[in-house]
Motif scaffolding. Structure first.
Motif, short mmCIF file in Angstrom:
data_model
loop_
_atom_site.label_atom_id
_atom_site.label_comp_id
_atom_site.label_asym_id
_atom_site.label_seq_id
_atom_site.Cartn_x
_atom_site.Cartn_y
_atom_site.Cartn_z
N UNK A 39 8.41 16.28 11.89
CA UNK A 39 9.65 15.86 11.26
C UNK A 39 10.69 15.46 12.30
N UNK A 40 11.65 14.64 11.88
CA UNK A 40 12.80 14.32 12.74
C UNK A 40 13.49 15.62 13.13
N UNK A 41 13.91 15.70 14.37
CA UNK A 41 14.62 16.85 14.95
C UNK A 41 13.74 18.06 15.21
N UNK A 42 12.46 17.97 14.91
CA UNK A 42 11.56 19.09 15.16
C UNK A 42 11.33 19.27 16.66
N UNK A 43 11.25 20.52 17.09
CA UNK A 43 10.97 20.83 18.50
C UNK A 43 9.49 20.57 18.78
N UNK A 44 9.21 19.90 19.91
CA UNK A 44 7.85 19.63 20.32
C UNK A 44 7.69 19.94 21.81
N UNK A 45 6.45 20.18 22.20
CA UNK A 45 6.11 20.31 23.61
C UNK A 45 5.43 19.02 24.03
N UNK A 52 1.00 16.59 35.16
CA UNK A 52 0.99 18.00 34.82
C UNK A 52 2.31 18.55 34.29
N UNK A 53 3.35 17.73 34.21
CA UNK A 53 4.65 18.20 33.71
C UNK A 53 4.53 18.64 32.26
N UNK A 54 5.27 19.70 31.93
CA UNK A 54 5.36 20.19 30.55
C UNK A 54 6.84 20.37 30.24
N UNK A 55 7.24 19.97 29.05
CA UNK A 55 8.63 20.12 28.66
C UNK A 55 8.73 20.27 27.15
N UNK A 56 9.86 20.76 26.71
CA UNK A 56 10.16 20.84 25.28
C UNK A 56 11.37 19.99 24.99
N UNK A 57 11.34 19.34 23.84
CA UNK A 57 12.46 18.53 23.39
C UNK A 57 12.38 18.41 21.88
N UNK A 58 13.19 17.55 21.30
CA UNK A 58 13.16 17.34 19.85
C UNK A 58 12.84 15.88 19.56
N UNK A 59 12.40 15.62 18.34
CA UNK A 59 11.89 14.30 17.95
C UNK A 59 12.95 13.49 17.23
N UNK A 60 13.01 12.20 17.58
CA UNK A 60 13.76 11.24 16.76
C UNK A 60 12.78 10.14 16.35
N UNK A 86 0.43 14.31 25.69
CA UNK A 86 0.04 14.98 24.45
C UNK A 86 1.33 15.56 23.87
N UNK A 87 1.53 15.38 22.58
CA UNK A 87 2.71 15.89 21.88
C UNK A 87 2.23 16.98 20.93
N UNK A 88 2.77 18.19 21.07
CA UNK A 88 2.30 19.33 20.29
C UNK A 88 3.48 19.97 19.56
N UNK A 89 3.30 20.25 18.27
CA UNK A 89 4.29 21.02 17.53
C UNK A 89 3.66 22.35 17.14
N UNK A 90 4.50 23.35 16.95
CA UNK A 90 4.05 24.70 16.66
C UNK A 90 4.73 25.23 15.41
#
Length: 116
Positions: A39-45, A52-60, A86-90
């Protein structure tokens, strides 16, 4: 007990844009979002397969059908256009819910389009 499990994954999409001078987030083609139940505004990794970078942000939401994958703001420093991510939601589920949970897995083509 409540545990965090993978809700969905968009596997191996290519970064099409990186916009440093933006508030922040990841812009994802709405077709991919819908297929992955994100969903829009959902947090994703975000996991960058190239460095190898990993980060968390939100989706638009990005324009439907374009294949747009754009890292915005500070996240733009961790990717380059063409990187595979790779985009992962939890989701938080009870252990009972988790036993029956089936994540949405999306495997787009090389142009970030859904394979139908």
């Amino acid at each position: 007990m409540i545990i965090e499990v993978m809700k969905s994954k968009i596997h191996r999409v290519r970064v099409t844009q990186a916009e440093l001078n933006y508030v922040g987030s990841i812009t994802i083609d709405e077709d991919l979002m819908e297929a992955a139940n994100i969903m829009a505004n959902e947090k994703v990794q975000i996991v960058n397969n190239n460095n190898g970078a990993r980060l968390e942000t939100y989706v638009i939401p990005g324009e439907r059908g374009t294949g747009t994958i754009c890292l915005n703001g500070a996240a733009a420093r961790l990717v380059q256009v063409g990187d595979v991510i790779i985009i992962i939601s939890y989701a938080w589920l009870t252990t009972e819910e988790a036993r029956n949970h089936k994540p949405a897995l999306v495997f787009p083509d090389d142009n970030n389009k859904l394979i139908r």
